[in-house]
Design an enzyme around this catalytic site. Structure first.
Site, PDB file in Angstrom:
ATOM      1  N   GLY A  40       4.204  99.689  27.825  1.00 17.38           N
ATOM      2  CA  GLY A  40       3.467  99.612  26.598  1.00 17.38           C
ATOM      3  C   GLY A  40       1.908  99.263  26.897  1.00 17.38           C
ATOM      4  O   GLY A  40       1.498  99.225  28.124  1.00 17.38           O
ATOM      5  N   ALA A  78      12.720  98.358  26.527  1.00 17.83           N
ATOM      6  CA  ALA A  78      13.594  99.006  27.201  1.00 17.83           C
ATOM      7  C   ALA A  78      13.070  99.556  28.572  1.00 17.83           C
ATOM      8  O   ALA A  78      11.819 100.214  28.315  1.00 17.83           O
ATOM      9  CB  ALA A  78      14.679  99.887  26.434  1.00 17.83           C
ATOM     10  N   TYR A 144      20.874 105.711  31.860  1.00 12.93           N
ATOM     11  CA  TYR A 144      20.308 105.122  30.531  1.00 12.93           C
ATOM     12  C   TYR A 144      21.343 105.317  29.525  1.00 12.93           C
ATOM     13  O   TYR A 144      21.352 104.037  28.754  1.00 12.93           O
ATOM     14  CB  TYR A 144      18.961 105.896  30.168  1.00 12.93           C
ATOM     15  CG  TYR A 144      18.496 105.983  28.787  1.00 12.93           C
ATOM     16  CD1 TYR A 144      17.715 104.661  28.580  1.00 12.93           C
ATOM     17  CD2 TYR A 144      18.584 106.611  27.955  1.00 12.93           C
ATOM     18  CE1 TYR A 144      17.145 104.542  27.210  1.00 12.93           C
ATOM     19  CE2 TYR A 144      18.130 106.677  26.736  1.00 12.93           C
ATOM     20  CZ  TYR A 144      17.620 105.457  26.319  1.00 12.93           C
ATOM     21  OH  TYR A 144      16.893 105.291  25.215  1.00 12.93           O
TER      22      TYR A 144
HETATM   23  N1  LIG Z   1      11.188 107.490  22.058  1.00 15.54           N
HETATM   24  C1  LIG Z   1      12.421 107.918  22.116  1.00 15.54           C
HETATM   25  O1  LIG Z   1      12.584 109.226  21.790  1.00 15.54           O
HETATM   26  C2  LIG Z   1      13.856 106.951  21.995  1.00 15.54           C
HETATM   27  C3  LIG Z   1      14.988 107.669  21.597  1.00 15.54           C
HETATM   28  C4  LIG Z   1      15.971 106.711  21.400  1.00 15.54           C
HETATM   29  C5  LIG Z   1      15.902 105.431  21.637  1.00 15.54           C
HETATM   30  N2  LIG Z   1      14.618 104.926  21.971  1.00 15.54           N
HETATM   31  C6  LIG Z   1      14.738 103.549  22.178  1.00 15.54           C
HETATM   32  O2  LIG Z   1      13.576 103.003  21.420  1.00 15.54           O
HETATM   33  C7  LIG Z   1      13.068 101.855  21.941  1.00 15.54           C
HETATM   34  C8  LIG Z   1      11.541 102.215  22.039  1.00 15.54           C
HETATM   35  O3  LIG Z   1      11.065 103.039  23.095  1.00 15.54           O
HETATM   36  P1  LIG Z   1       9.720 103.694  22.995  1.00 15.54           P
HETATM   37  O4  LIG Z   1       9.886 105.240  22.810  1.00 15.54           O
HETATM   38  O5  LIG Z   1       8.717 102.871  22.104  1.00 15.54           O
HETATM   39  O6  LIG Z   1       9.468 103.427  24.512  1.00 15.54           O
HETATM   40  P2  LIG Z   1       7.947 102.808  25.233  1.00 15.54           P
HETATM   41  O7  LIG Z   1       8.556 102.812  26.660  1.00 15.54           O
HETATM   42  O8  LIG Z   1       6.688 103.044  24.752  1.00 15.54           O
HETATM   43  O9  LIG Z   1       8.328 101.131  24.812  1.00 15.54           O
HETATM   44  C9  LIG Z   1       9.210 100.269  25.257  1.00 15.54           C
HETATM   45  C10 LIG Z   1       8.224  98.906  25.447  1.00 15.54           C
HETATM   46  O10 LIG Z   1       8.936  98.042  26.027  1.00 15.54           O
HETATM   47  C11 LIG Z   1       8.193  97.150  26.915  1.00 15.54           C
HETATM   48  N3  LIG Z   1       9.115  96.753  27.921  1.00 15.54           N
HETATM   49  C12 LIG Z   1       9.849  97.420  28.834  1.00 15.54           C
HETATM   50  N4  LIG Z   1      10.475  96.650  29.655  1.00 15.54           N
HETATM   51  C13 LIG Z   1      10.256  95.443  29.163  1.00 15.54           C
HETATM   52  C14 LIG Z   1      10.727  94.035  29.534  1.00 15.54           C
HETATM   53  N5  LIG Z   1      11.596  94.056  30.497  1.00 15.54           N
HETATM   54  N6  LIG Z   1      10.289  93.040  29.220  1.00 15.54           N
HETATM   55  C15 LIG Z   1       9.471  93.140  28.041  1.00 15.54           C
HETATM   56  N7  LIG Z   1       8.845  94.394  27.399  1.00 15.54           N
HETATM   57  C16 LIG Z   1       9.325  95.458  28.074  1.00 15.54           C
HETATM   58  C17 LIG Z   1       7.417  98.298  27.506  1.00 15.54           C
HETATM   59  O11 LIG Z   1       6.146  97.757  27.905  1.00 15.54           O
HETATM   60  C18 LIG Z   1       7.084  99.313  26.250  1.00 15.54           C
HETATM   61  O12 LIG Z   1       5.877  98.623  25.613  1.00 15.54           O
HETATM   62  C19 LIG Z   1      13.747 101.707  23.394  1.00 15.54           C
HETATM   63  O13 LIG Z   1      14.778 100.632  23.376  1.00 15.54           O
HETATM   64  C20 LIG Z   1      14.025 103.098  23.545  1.00 15.54           C
HETATM   65  O14 LIG Z   1      15.168 103.171  24.576  1.00 15.54           O
HETATM   66  C21 LIG Z   1      13.666 105.641  21.982  1.00 15.54           C
END
Ligand SMILES: NC(=O)c1ccc[n+]([C@@H]2O[C@H](COP(=O)([O-])OP(=O)(O)OC[C@H]3O[C@@H](n4cnc5c(N)ncnc54)[C@H](O)[C@@H]3O)[C@@H](O)[C@H]2O)c1
Length: 313
Positions: A40, A78, A144
């Protein structure tokens, strides 16, 4: 509908978080974000009236402190990459399984009433005949997917054991503004078009996904926060439309005004499911969720966002 005023969004500085946090703040919620900024960026929340705490969800003390005075959690943080989880399954386990456990355990300790967590459709269920729904048998084919299934398991257990009202929302493949730091296929295609490189398709182009706009996912998350559904509920939030990677390439090329941009085909990669799209019928029944941004509107809108925010130099 009733939700506590103060909400913790873990991972709120990421792609989905950028839209969700804006939406919650605009709806009048007090929002605090806990994010270690690994994928992020604080810039994603620039100009938004939100408190950003830099910290890790695996750190129980940081969670306790950040949760103070708040009544609900939306858990997005995540390690979100399928390919990344194949390359480094241990980190993926640590962040997604241990991290989700820590978030739920902190909620239990703090007496937090509601936890909504991000889960996944395709990766968690694996290769199944689509459309998948809540009755499909999960058989993840990547670390995952397995980690997200474990997180759902803990959420269900914490609902039944401790009465935390958990709801897991299984997203389709999310796209939309602020996705530029992700390695999702849509932004990789857009970057290739912008740089003049061919679009790379792994496999023969028939692999399919359910592409859902981030506005619709943010709506589903807010509905899950606000509606009184039983703890341990799992719901698919998707578009309900199957899009092959070939069709996606065509939609991206059309959105960018280059319908003949070259495509290169390479061998299929391990851990990725073949065909996938999901039914959102149950989320519609339980939450009143329905997607509002069709791909023919959302993809050109996202191309425009890339031009204005990412490709402007
Ligand atoms: N984008 C997609 O297509 C999609 C699809 C299915 C599920 N998801 C889920 O949606 C959620 C958000 O995904 P996204 O696409 O915004 O991803 P992203 O990587 O942009 O956002 C994840 C955020 O979590 C933060 N993060 C990671 N590890 C961390 C930790 N240990 N402690 C604190 N913060 C942490 C990262 O810095 C980031 O800001 C996730 O759980 C992902 O698995 C996303």
């Amino acid at each position: 509908m009733s939700a506590p005023d103060g909400i913790l969004v873990t991972g709120g500085a990421g792609f989905v978080g950028a839209t969700l946090v804006r939406r919650l703040v605009a709806s009048g919620y007090r929002v605090r974000v806990l994010d270690n900024l690994s994928t992020g960026d604080a810039a994603h929340l620039a100009g938004v009236d939100v408190e950003l705490v830099k910290g890790d969800i695996r750190d129980a003390e940081a969670l306790d402190e950040t949760l103070e005075g708040l009544g609900a959690i939306i858990h997005l943080a995540a390690a979100g990459s399928v390919i990344g989880s194949v390359q480094d399954p241990e980190t993926n386990f640590d962040v997604n399984v241990l991290g989700t456990f820590r978030v739920l355990d902190a909620a239990r300790r703090a007496g937090v009433e509601r936890v909504v967590q991000a889960s996944t459709g395709g990766a968690l269920i694996g290769d199944a005949t689509p459309p998948v729904d809540e009755r499909s048998l999960p058989k993840p084919i990547s670390p995952y997917g397995a980690s997200k299934l474990a997180g759902e398991g803990y959420a269900h257990a914490f609902a039944k054991t401790y009465g935390v009202r958990t709801v897991a929302i299984r997203f389709g493949n999310v796209y939309g503004p602020w996705c530029a730091r992700k390695r999702g296929v849509l932004n990789v295609f857009f970057e290739s078009i912008h740089s003049g490189a061919p679009l790379i398709i792994y496999g023969d182009g028939t692999a399919s996904r359910d592409y859902v706009h981030v506005d619709d996912i943010s709506n589903a998350l807010q509905l899950a926060l606000e509606n009184d559904v039983p703890g341990g509920t799992v719901l698919h939030a998707a578009s309900g439309v199957e899009t092959t990677v070939q069709e996606l390439a065509d939609l991206c090329r059309q959105a960018a005004g280059v319908p003949d941009h070259p495509i290169e085909y390479r061998p299929k990669r391990a851990g990725e499911v073949g065909r996938n799209f999901a039914s959102y019928d149950l989320a519609n029944q339980v939450l009143g969720y329905a997607p509002s941004v069709p791909r023919e509107v959302g993809i050109p809108r996202t191309w425009k966002w890339f031009q204005e925010e990412v490709f402007r130099d």
